[in-house]
Design a protein around this motif. Structure first.
Motif, PDB file in Angstrom:
ATOM      1  N   UNK A  38       0.816  -1.223   0.000  1.00  0.00           N
ATOM      2  CA  UNK A  38       0.000   0.000   0.000  1.00  0.00           C
ATOM      3  C   UNK A  38       0.845   1.266   0.000  1.00  0.00           C
ATOM      4  N   UNK A  39       1.888   1.292  -0.820  1.00  0.00           N
ATOM      5  CA  UNK A  39       2.718   2.483  -0.951  1.00  0.00           C
ATOM      6  C   UNK A  39       3.735   2.679   0.143  1.00  0.00           C
ATOM      7  N   UNK A  40       3.852   1.716   1.055  1.00  0.00           N
ATOM      8  CA  UNK A  40       4.836   1.791   2.129  1.00  0.00           C
ATOM      9  C   UNK A  40       5.840   0.655   1.980  1.00  0.00           C
ATOM     10  N   UNK A  41       7.078   0.921   2.390  1.00  0.00           N
ATOM     11  CA  UNK A  41       8.047  -0.158   2.527  1.00  0.00           C
ATOM     12  C   UNK A  41       8.397  -0.269   3.999  1.00  0.00           C
ATOM     13  N   UNK A  42       8.313  -1.484   4.529  1.00  0.00           N
ATOM     14  CA  UNK A  42       8.645  -1.754   5.923  1.00  0.00           C
ATOM     15  C   UNK A  42       9.979  -2.498   5.975  1.00  0.00           C
ATOM     16  N   UNK A 101       7.707   7.588   7.554  1.00  0.00           N
ATOM     17  CA  UNK A 101       6.319   7.721   7.981  1.00  0.00           C
ATOM     18  C   UNK A 101       6.180   7.463   9.470  1.00  0.00           C
ATOM     19  N   UNK A 102       6.887   6.468   9.980  1.00  0.00           N
ATOM     20  CA  UNK A 102       6.952   6.207  11.412  1.00  0.00           C
ATOM     21  C   UNK A 102       8.094   5.250  11.720  1.00  0.00           C
ATOM     22  N   UNK A 103       8.453   5.220  12.996  1.00  0.00           N
ATOM     23  CA  UNK A 103       9.514   4.341  13.476  1.00  0.00           C
ATOM     24  C   UNK A 103       9.116   3.843  14.862  1.00  0.00           C
ATOM     25  N   UNK A 104       9.162   2.526  15.054  1.00  0.00           N
ATOM     26  CA  UNK A 104       8.776   1.908  16.323  1.00  0.00           C
ATOM     27  C   UNK A 104       9.817   0.875  16.707  1.00  0.00           C
ATOM     28  N   UNK A 105      10.168   0.848  17.984  1.00  0.00           N
ATOM     29  CA  UNK A 105      11.105  -0.174  18.452  1.00  0.00           C
ATOM     30  C   UNK A 105      10.322  -1.279  19.155  1.00  0.00           C
ATOM     31  N   UNK A 106      10.562  -2.515  18.722  1.00  0.00           N
ATOM     32  CA  UNK A 106       9.968  -3.669  19.385  1.00  0.00           C
ATOM     33  C   UNK A 106      10.951  -4.198  20.428  1.00  0.00           C
ATOM     34  N   UNK A 107      10.621  -5.301  21.083  1.00  0.00           N
ATOM     35  CA  UNK A 107      11.347  -5.714  22.277  1.00  0.00           C
ATOM     36  C   UNK A 107      12.687  -6.351  22.072  1.00  0.00           C
TER      37      UNK A 107
END
Length: 547
Positions: free
Chosen positions: A221-225, A244-250
């Protein structure tokens, strides 16, 4: 000796040489003497092929399978019938396409680096590139894209195998690329995420995540993860590269990720699986599974569930483990019931000393909450500490996986590393039990399954493709169990005769060398239009139907 990156953290990605030998160096349909007949009440079944190696002259069905049902099933398929734009074909990582190419096969070209494309076998010389073990080529619009461990991205003409352009990707990559529109995205061991113009290789944008990335980028959908070894998950606009955003997982993310329109699904090395909102990156759900790592595995999004594979925890090697339970099973249904007990830690008063929940390695998690509705009844199949091969979806909507069993129906009676067999079956999506693929005869695949040499799976029409670099490429027709050895690296090696394969890179000796050691992991066959693509340490090989 070349390294895929700098620092001790990358050392474990170096490929180990297979240490076992093919101790069944006889005709492929002769069976397996590792089976103890008294302990293996397997029903008699009709062999697919005669007892002489007439594989070259086999006449298999030539008509490509057209499965209208595929378009109606829940789950992603490639953007167009002739494209395979990212790892396992799509953001959902289903590993399937409606495209189908009937046997027999021949090599169309072998790309071994810029200026070195060969169109005949045996292949000669050495390559100037090294391709990571998990790096699938991706195919869009008549171009094949691949990144190398030496630090370059390449676009290849899908028809001729000639290099269209090359571009630097500092740090090199061990991962597949991903294409979205006019941009092809590569990730590197330095933590870079780089968008290149698909037509000329010009760098369009670059984002530095700061830590190594070994999982493939995922476009949706127009994003690359992408996710790195610090546990940072980022979403970028594929056209501009804007964050677009940045999140840190555990924990670190070493394996692959998957996505749908609503979320990106991230298995991290603390054994939690996270769902992150596509729109803002917030963690919307998390669930801990069993195992020790997600390295070299990918989740699959299909039919309202996330299908997750992990590396098992209790032992580095698991050859012959689980056989004590199989000794106890008198029927297939009993085997399923006993396996569920074994995976719950029931030792049957000491009769199954290895029984433990830690052997669970396949999981079905409900979307969106990631609840686990049942245990997938699957004992260990890998015997040398390598991660199990990930699950795949076929064009009848079945989730396919490897299972160790006393009662095989599809692959082969017997397997190296067990007294019994390793089969391919579907997972019952309602309760996690097995649904056997039973056409009344075995495929008698050769080489037969081995606990340290299983194959990554992909599906094209009615054909199941099985692939790894050491043993080569095999194919089973799911509706008939018809089998073919499609490709082998060397005709005669490791105590076995592989010369009857459609494509053999070298009659004896070894295939072409590459500048660096490649990395562990198996990349499934890519099918796009009328061609199949194989990732080798020395480059990319294209196969086609042999007229």
């Amino acid at each position: 000796m070349g390294q895929p990156g700098s620092g001790a953290a990358m050392a474990r990605f170096l490929k180990k040489e297979p240490g076992d030998r093919l101790d069944r160096g006889r005709h492929p349909l002769a069976g397996c003497d590792s089976i103890e007949a008294a302990n293996s009440p397997v029903p008699q079944r009709m062999a697919v092929e005669p007892s002489t190696p007439t594989f070259r002259s086999r006449t298999l069905a030539r008509r490509a399978v057209s499965l209208v049902l595929c378009a109606l099933l829940t789950g992603a398929v490639p953007a167009s019938a002739a494209d395979w734009p990212q790892l396992q074909g799509n953001a959902a990582r289903t590993g399937r396409t409606a495209d189908s190419v009937a046997p027999p096969y021949r090599m169309k070209w072998a790309w071994m680096g810029p200026g070195n494309t060969q169109t005949t076998v045996p292949l000669s010389g050495s390559a100037s590139v090294t391709i990571g073990g998990r790096a699938q080529p991706v195919v869009v619009g008549g171009r094949v894209f691949i990144g190398t461990m030496e630090g370059n991205a390449h676009a290849i003409n899908a028809s001729t195998g000639q290099t269209l352009w090359s571009a630097p990707i500092p740090g090199g990559t061990v991962s597949s690329a991903a294409v979205d529109g006019t941009v092809v995205v590569f990730v590197t061991l330095r933590g870079l995420i780089i968008g290149l113009d698909v037509t000329n290789g010009r760098e369009v944008w670059r984002y530095d995540s700061g830590f190594a990335i070994t999982g493939a980028p995922c476009v949706e959908s127009g994003r690359v993860y992408a996710a790195n070894h610090r546990g940072d998950v980022v979403a970028l606009n594929t056209g501009s590269g804007d964050l677009l955003w940045k999140t840190r997982v555990g924990a670190a993310v070493e394996g692959d990720i998957a996505a749908d329109a609503a979320a990106v699904y991230v298995p991290a090395e603390n054994l939690f699986v996270y769902a992150l909102s596509a729109s803002g990156g917030s963690i919307t759900a998390q669930h801990r599974v069993w195992g020790q790592s997600f390295q070299n595995t990918n989740p699959v999004v299909f039919n309202g569930k996330l299908w997750v594979t992990s590396a098992m925890g209790p032992a580095k090697g698991s050859e012959y483990i689980f056989d004590t339970l199989l000794d106890s099973a008198g029927t297939f249904d009993q085997e399923e019931t006993l396996t569920a007990r074994w995976l719950d830690g029931d030792t049957d008063n000491g009769s199954w000393p290895e029984a433990a929940r830690d052997w669970r390695h396949r999981f079905a998690l409900e979307i969106p909450g990631l609840d686990e509705p049942y245990v997938i009844v699957s004992g260990p199949t890998e015997g040398c500490g390598k991660p199990p091969e990930s699950m795949v979806v076929d064009n009848l909507g079945r989730i396919l996986a490897w299972f160790k069993t006393r009662f095989p129906t599809l692959t082969h009676v017997g397997a190296f590393g067990t007294r019994y067999s390793i089969d391919i079956a579907a997972v019952n999506q309602a309760d996690g039990r097995r649904i056997r693929i039973d056409n009344g005869r075995f495929s008698n695949m050769w080489p037969g399954p081995e606990t340290d040499n299983l194959y990554q799976l992909s599906v094209a029409g009615d054909y199941l493709w099985l692939r790894q670099r050491f043993r080569g490429t095999q194919q089973i027709r799911l509706s008939t169990s018809q089998y073919r050895l499609v490709q082998a690296a060397v005709g005669n090696f490791d105590g076995g005769d592989f010369s009857f394969a459609d494509v053999v890179y070298a009659p004896t000796g070894s295939p072409p060398g590459s500048p660096s050691n490649d990395t562990e992991g198996h990349a499934a066959v890519v099918i796009s239009g009328t061609q199949m693509y194989l990732s080798e340490s020395f480059g990319i090989v294209a196969l086609e139907h042999k007229i």
